[in-house]
Structures are given as structure tokens and as C-alpha cells.
Write an enzyme that holds these catalytic residues in place. Structure first.
Site, PDB file in Angstrom:
ATOM      1  N   ASP A 197       0.799  -1.234   0.000  1.00 13.97           N
ATOM      2  CA  ASP A 197       0.000   0.000   0.000  1.00 13.97           C
ATOM      3  C   ASP A 197       0.826   1.275   0.000  1.00 13.97           C
ATOM      4  O   ASP A 197       0.521   2.217  -0.739  1.00 13.97           O
ATOM      5  CB  ASP A 197      -0.971  -0.027   1.192  1.00 13.97           C
ATOM      6  CG  ASP A 197      -1.995   1.103   1.132  1.00 13.97           C
ATOM      7  OD1 ASP A 197      -2.404   1.458   0.024  1.00 13.97           O
ATOM      8  OD2 ASP A 197      -2.385   1.608   2.187  1.00 13.97           O
ATOM      9  N   CYS A 211     -17.088  -7.742 -14.784  1.00 11.41           N
ATOM     10  CA  CYS A 211     -18.092  -6.774 -14.337  1.00 11.41           C
ATOM     11  C   CYS A 211     -19.269  -6.692 -15.318  1.00 11.41           C
ATOM     12  O   CYS A 211     -20.413  -6.442 -14.918  1.00 11.41           O
ATOM     13  CB  CYS A 211     -17.471  -5.392 -14.173  1.00 11.41           C
ATOM     14  SG  CYS A 211     -16.477  -5.200 -12.677  1.00 11.41           S
ATOM     15  N   CYS A 231     -22.943  -4.558 -15.320  1.00 13.52           N
ATOM     16  CA  CYS A 231     -23.303  -4.168 -13.946  1.00 13.52           C
ATOM     17  C   CYS A 231     -22.613  -2.863 -13.556  1.00 13.52           C
ATOM     18  O   CYS A 231     -21.422  -2.678 -13.810  1.00 13.52           O
ATOM     19  CB  CYS A 231     -22.890  -5.265 -12.965  1.00 13.52           C
ATOM     20  SG  CYS A 231     -23.190  -4.853 -11.227  1.00 13.52           S
ATOM     21  N   CYS A 284     -22.112  -0.471  -8.156  1.00 14.88           N
ATOM     22  CA  CYS A 284     -21.212   0.334  -7.322  1.00 14.88           C
ATOM     23  C   CYS A 284     -21.296   1.809  -7.707  1.00 14.88           C
ATOM     24  O   CYS A 284     -21.325   2.690  -6.839  1.00 14.88           O
ATOM     25  CB  CYS A 284     -19.780  -0.175  -7.437  1.00 14.88           C
ATOM     26  SG  CYS A 284     -19.131  -0.247  -9.125  1.00 14.88           S
ATOM     27  N   CYS A 305     -22.831   4.910  -5.167  1.00 18.66           N
ATOM     28  CA  CYS A 305     -21.901   5.878  -4.589  1.00 18.66           C
ATOM     29  C   CYS A 305     -22.653   7.155  -4.223  1.00 18.66           C
ATOM     30  O   CYS A 305     -23.220   7.817  -5.094  1.00 18.66           O
ATOM     31  CB  CYS A 305     -20.772   6.197  -5.570  1.00 18.66           C
ATOM     32  SG  CYS A 305     -19.568   7.372  -4.917  1.00 18.66           S
ATOM     33  N   CYS A 361     -14.563  11.020  -2.624  1.00 16.94           N
ATOM     34  CA  CYS A 361     -14.824   9.709  -1.999  1.00 16.94           C
ATOM     35  C   CYS A 361     -14.966   9.874  -0.489  1.00 16.94           C
ATOM     36  O   CYS A 361     -14.127  10.509   0.158  1.00 16.94           O
ATOM     37  CB  CYS A 361     -13.674   8.759  -2.322  1.00 16.94           C
ATOM     38  SG  CYS A 361     -13.826   7.138  -1.540  1.00 16.94           S
ATOM     39  N   CYS A 391     -19.426   0.740  -1.912  1.00 18.26           N
ATOM     40  CA  CYS A 391     -19.136   0.271  -3.264  1.00 18.26           C
ATOM     41  C   CYS A 391     -18.677  -1.181  -3.296  1.00 18.26           C
ATOM     42  O   CYS A 391     -18.681  -1.816  -4.353  1.00 18.26           O
ATOM     43  CB  CYS A 391     -18.102   1.168  -3.940  1.00 18.26           C
ATOM     44  SG  CYS A 391     -16.580   1.364  -3.010  1.00 18.26           S
ATOM     45  N   CYS A 441     -21.606  -4.963  -4.420  1.00 13.65           N
ATOM     46  CA  CYS A 441     -21.050  -5.750  -5.525  1.00 13.65           C
ATOM     47  C   CYS A 441     -21.555  -7.190  -5.486  1.00 13.65           C
ATOM     48  O   CYS A 441     -21.419  -7.874  -4.459  1.00 13.65           O
ATOM     49  CB  CYS A 441     -19.523  -5.741  -5.453  1.00 13.65           C
ATOM     50  SG  CYS A 441     -18.735  -6.742  -6.728  1.00 13.65           S
TER      51      CYS A 441
END
Length: 380
Positions: A134, A188, A191, A194, A198, A214, A243, A247
Site C-alpha cells: 500500500d 463486471c 453491472c 457500485c 456511490c 470519496c 461500493c 457488488c
């Protein structure tokens, strides 16, 4: 050396130390990612938390000169909280997102990556490696996508067929020439649940996130939260999960195989009022092991104040009034003034805000006091 055989041995070993999926990719530059990152910056969508040097984000050789391949790993985390304490009047609670449950995932994944490095040293002798979780230069998601851990979804998360998107990612740059894996198909389809779910429109189009809008990003800032987001975060103290929750690939996905990821209900859904007066020492003791503590206590306290306003929790008024007068931090004073106005209906709090205005020097706090006063007056 037979690197295909070593790779299979590595996969088996990784499973024994708590890695749920391991794949390998080349160390070629991520050229298409560079184009997307430039566009993201030009459109003002970057969060500011990213690694500052663009070329280092897309060229693995700038992190390890002789890099040949990159090992990508995924470790799954839970999505459901058993025996969750209730948030009730007089004892309202906040919520840390699922990415902050258990021990900080940076520590957990770094521990597993260190063990993989040691495995490679024992098997190969001379090998150079660089770990990233990260906070490294490279995009963990870009590496995972090209390695075939999963595909990059419209919500910008990596979705694995086996685990959904509830996975933490990490990677090791290595000088070993492992045979690479192939990317997998993007499933995906049409679809866009998400995107539709939001609450701020931060997912501006499939796979494109305006990080500034966000709510996960907003909970991690240290300044005043813009007014437009305060009514939307509800009781969230850190992060945002909507989000992922909507899913279809996360339906019935709940991973509890790793002890380190086990959530403590009282930590991930803590009482709000005690947070407001918690010392740094106590905050570190209570929450320092969690990923959600990385920005310190001020953003969490600010978000807790906003959450109390969301609940219109009248029992919080004495503490908020005290913070308004005594707290040395403008963000906490100002957010308290705003929250007092949201919660109160009485002349007592109106007078307290008027009195605070006479002594306040900070323009931002004065602005929040005026907001609080207008809320009270609108209720008359």
C-alpha cells in the site's frame, strides 16, 4: 534452476503461512497506468496520499534496479461483524470500515511477505527483493491485475473470483526470473451497482475515482470536512464500504480464516462520546493497532462529532459545549459548534454559541459558529 518448480513450491508455502492467493507478473513498466495517473492528476481526482514521483509509480526498475518479476499476494478479510453492539440513544456508536478490522493490514501482510523473502533466500541464496504494501511506490492493484490475482473492477477494487474484493494486497519485487501468470477476464459486464450506489458520485465512470469526493478519503482528512459530505458519512469514523457491499461478487463473502483480521466489536464499533475527550495515549492504546488510526485521533474525533450530529444525540451537548470553549484545535471547536446547532433546539445552546463567537479568533471556527446559530434559529 527450475523456476517453474520453485514457483509451485512457493505457492504451496505461501498457503501455509496465510496467503490466500499468490500470482506472479513481469516487471515491465505499467505504461497504460501512467496515462491514467496523468489524467487523474489533470482532472483533480488525486487524493494527495499517493507516492509523489510518477515515474516510480509505474516503473518497477526504479525501486529495484535488476528486478525481473513481481510476486503479488492477496489476504482475505471479514465482511460481517458477529455480536455487534447496538447504537442506541444515549450510547451512540461509530463505525470503522472493514479494511480497519483487526490488526493493521500493513503489519500483517509485511509479516507474510518477509516470510516469503526468507523462503526465497533459503531456496536461492543470492536474491534481491523489495516489499511493498500500500505505501510503496507501485500500485498494488495494478500489479495484482496484471498478475491475475483478480480484475480491476468499476469500483476500482481488485475482484478475485474466489474471495470477492475483500482482500488486502501486497507484492515483492524480485531479481528471480519466475514464469509469469496471465491476467484474468474482467467480469463486471454491464453491472454498475457500485457506481449507482456511490453517495457522492465519486465513481465518475467505470474504473475512474475522484478521490477528493470519496467518503473514505473525506473521513481521513485532517481539516474541516466540507459541508456537502457531513450529512453523508453518517456514523462512519474511518473508511467507506458501500461500493464493495453492493457488488454481486461479494455476496455471501465473509472470510474469517486469519486470526489477525478478527474484529473486536468494541473497537470497530466504538462508543462515540468517550472518543471526544480521549487522550493521545489512550487513543494509541485502544486503536493504535488498527489501520484506521494512521492519521491520528483528530480526524476520528471530528468524525465522531459529525456522527453525534447525525444522530441528534442531545446527551452529547455538554461535551460539545466544553470542546467549543476549551479545545485548542480549530477543527474540533468549529465542528463542535456546527454539531451543537444541528442537535440543539434551545436558547441555552444558542447563547453559548453567541458567547463563544465573542471570544473566537479563528475565521473558520467563526464561520462554523454562524452555521450552528442558523440551524438553531431555523428550528424556532
Amino acid at each position: 534452476m527450475d523456476y517453474e518448480r520453485l514457483k509451485q513450491k512457493l505457492v504451496v508455502y505461501s498457503q501455509s503461512i496465510g496467503v490466500d492467493k499468490l500470482r506472479i507478473t513481469t516487471a515491465d513498466p505499467f505504461l497504460s497506468l501512467k496515462d491514467r495517473l496523468i489524467q487523474q492528476q489533470e482532472r483533480g481526482y488525486a487524493s494527495g496520499f499517493e507516492h509523489p514521483i510518477l515515474d516510480e509509480r509505474v516503473d518497477p526498475s526504479l525501486s529495484l534496479k535488476e528486478v525481473r518479476t513481481i510476486i503479488s499476494i492477496a489476504v482475505a478479510y471479514p465482511s460481517k461483524l458477529a455480536n455487534a453492539p447496538k447504537s442506541e440513544k444515549g450510547s451512540r456508536r461509530g463505525f470503522f470500515s472493514r479494511s480497519s478490522w483487526g490488526i493493521d493490514y500493513h503489519d500483517v501482510l509485511n509479516d507474510r511477505l518477509k516470510k516469503i523473502e526468507q523462503f526465497l533466500f533459503v531456496e536461492c541464496g543470492t536474491v534481491e527483493t523489495v516489499r511493498m504494501v500500500d505505501t510503496g511506490a507501485l500500485s498494488d492493484r495494478a500489479v495484482a491485475e496484471r498478475a491475475g490475482i483478480g480484475w480491476s473492477a468499476k469500483n476500482t477494487f481488485i475482484i478475485t473470483p474466489e474471495l470477492g474484493s475483500y482482500v488486502f494486497l501486497g507484492n515483492i519485487l524480485t531479481t528471480l526470473p519466475f514464469p509469469p501468470d496471465e491476467p484474468i477476464e474482467d467480469l463486471c459486464g454491464s453491472c454498475q451497482k457500485c457506481i449507482d450506489a456511490c453517495p457522492t458520485g465519486a465513481l465518475v465512470e467505470p474504473g475512474v475515482l475522484n478521490a477528493q469526493a470519496c467518503l473514505s478519503y473525506q473521513t481521513q482528512t485532517k481539516g474541516f470536512m466540507p459541508e456537502e459530505y457531513r450529512s453523508k458519512i453518517g456514523n462512519h469514523l474511518y473508511g467507506w464500504d458501500t461500493c464493495q457491499l453492493v457488488c454481486p461478487y461479494n455476496k455471501n463473502k465473509d472470510h474469517h480464516q486469519h486470526e489477525e483480521m478478527k474484529p473486536d466489536p468494541e473497537k470497530v464499533k466504538p462508543l462515540l462520546l468517550p472518543l471526544l475527550t480521549m487522550s493521545n495515549k489512550t487513543f494509541k492504546a485502544e486503536f493504535g493497532h488498527m489501520a484506521g488510526s494512521w492519521r491520528g485521533k483528530k480526524p476520528i474525533q471530528r468524525n465522531a462529532i459529525i456522527a453525534l450530529a447525525h444522530y441528534k444525540e442531545e446527551s452529547a451537548l455538554p461535551t460539545l459545549l466544553d470542546l467549543l470553549i476549551k479545545d485548542p484545535r480549530p477543527v474540533i471547536r468549529g465542528t463542535s459548534a456546527w454539531a451543537i446547532g444541528k442537535i440543539s433546539k434551545s436558547e441555552k445552546e444558542e447563547k453559548a454559541l453567541e458567547d463563544a463567537k465573542k471570544n473566537e479568533q479563528d475565521e473558520n471556527v467563526l464561520n462554523e459558529i454562524e452555521k450552528g446559530l442558523s440551524f438553531i434559529r431555523e428550528k424556532k
